[in-house]
Design an enzyme around this catalytic site. Sequence first.
Site, PDB file in Angstrom:
ATOM      1  N   GLY A  15     -20.575  -3.941   9.560  1.00  0.00           N
ATOM      2  CA  GLY A  15     -21.751  -3.660  11.194  1.00  0.00           C
ATOM      3  C   GLY A  15     -21.323  -4.343  12.055  1.00  0.00           C
ATOM      4  CG  MET A  89     -13.245   0.814   5.487  1.00  0.00           C
ATOM      5  SD  MET A  89     -11.895   0.686   6.737  1.00  0.00           S
ATOM      6  CE  MET A  89     -11.089   0.493   5.142  1.00  0.00           C
ATOM      7  CB  ILE A  91      -8.845  10.087   6.479  1.00  0.00           C
ATOM      8  CG1 ILE A  91      -7.854   9.165   5.758  1.00  0.00           C
ATOM      9  CG2 ILE A  91      -7.658  10.976   7.199  1.00  0.00           C
ATOM     10  CD1 ILE A  91      -7.056   8.714   5.602  1.00  0.00           C
ATOM     11  CG  ASN A 106     -10.928   3.312  14.672  1.00  0.00           C
ATOM     12  OD1 ASN A 106     -12.248   2.839  14.692  1.00  0.00           O
ATOM     13  ND2 ASN A 106      -9.863   3.165  14.612  1.00  0.00           N
ATOM     14  CG  HIS A 108      -6.891  -1.090  14.210  1.00  0.00           C
ATOM     15  ND1 HIS A 108      -6.649   0.253  12.716  1.00  0.00           N
ATOM     16  CD2 HIS A 108      -5.306  -0.901  14.504  1.00  0.00           C
ATOM     17  CE1 HIS A 108      -5.880  -0.608  11.519  1.00  0.00           C
ATOM     18  NE2 HIS A 108      -4.936  -1.292  13.312  1.00  0.00           N
ATOM     19  CD  GLU A 173     -12.322  -6.020  15.566  1.00  0.00           C
ATOM     20  OE1 GLU A 173     -13.601  -4.781  15.257  1.00  0.00           O
ATOM     21  OE2 GLU A 173     -11.534  -6.199  14.913  1.00  0.00           O
TER      22      GLU A 173
HETATM   23  C1  GRF Z   1     -13.185  -4.094  11.788  1.00  0.00           C
HETATM   24  O1  GRF Z   1     -12.802  -5.827  12.463  1.00  0.00           O
HETATM   25  C2  GRF Z   1     -12.595  -3.374  12.486  1.00  0.00           C
HETATM   26  O2  GRF Z   1     -11.848  -3.107  13.436  1.00  0.00           O
HETATM   27  C3  GRF Z   1     -11.906  -2.670  11.675  1.00  0.00           C
HETATM   28  O3  GRF Z   1     -12.792  -2.466  10.448  1.00  0.00           O
HETATM   29  C4  GRF Z   1     -13.608  -4.263  11.040  1.00  0.00           C
HETATM   30  C5  GRF Z   1     -14.991  -3.854  10.516  1.00  0.00           C
HETATM   31  O4  GRF Z   1     -15.367  -4.737  11.078  1.00  0.00           O
HETATM   32  N1  GRF Z   1     -11.905  -1.007  11.550  1.00  0.00           N
HETATM   33  P1  GRF Z   1     -17.575  -4.310  11.349  1.00  0.00           P
HETATM   34  O5  GRF Z   1     -17.983  -3.539   9.621  1.00  0.00           O
HETATM   35  O6  GRF Z   1     -17.461  -3.763  12.212  1.00  0.00           O
HETATM   36  O7  GRF Z   1     -17.730  -6.245  11.386  1.00  0.00           O
END
Ligand code: GRF
Length: 215
Positions: A15, A89, A91, A106, A108, A173
């Site tokens: 998270g 995680m 779909i 989302n 990624h 991110e």
């Molecule tokens: C991140 O790298 C995101 O891009 C991917 O899953 C990871 C989640 O990390 N979808 P977090 O749970 O936000 O720390």
Amino acid sequence: MPHNFNVVVLISGRGSNMESLIRNAKNYRITAVISNNQDAIGLNFAKSCNIPIFSFPRASYLSLSEQKSAIFRKVDQLTPDLVALAGFMMIVPKEVTESFYGRMINIHPSLLPDLPGLDTHSRALSENRLRHGCTVHFIDSEVDTGPIIAQAECKVMQDDSTNSLAEKVLKLEHRLYPWSVQNIACGAISLKDGKVSYSKEVISSAYTEKFLIPT
Ligand code: GRF
């Protein structure tokens, strides 16, 4: 500024992106965090911020599809302006992606359309990629394919390991996701006829932040 743009975040684990969305919420409000995993670490942070959390563990349902129905029924009930998947995680069922088209995003960890799916950092290394990064995109009915909102990139260095690369990308991110949500919240980024459109201010802000937006 009134926080009347409501965002629901879906997580499955750590998270850290959810945390960054919460910490950087300026013109939007995280109204709930939902997880398919009751032990998702991120739920603790959301709870400590007094954000309502809801978890839907697989063991409480007879089938995966019942679990998903319960999750997305809750999302619907919360009537969010935007749903942000952050390390969620699962779909998303097609009927949900269709009803939330343009209102579900989302993040990624790759420069889509390159490296969809899992293990993106180790694949970037094994494929000798020179650049890597992350993408925020609207969700459509396929996995990791919807219209791209913005990307942030970094160089892959010769001495990078999977961990060092993951760390670099995660830092990006944590900047890219709140920036994207803020701009969607104020209407500066939107989806029209399947194409993402940007205000002039967003184009200049992306340039300043060194984010990439499709032109
Ligand atoms: C991140 O790298 C995101 O891009 C991917 O899953 C990871 C989640 O990390 N979808 P977090 O749970 O936000 O720390």
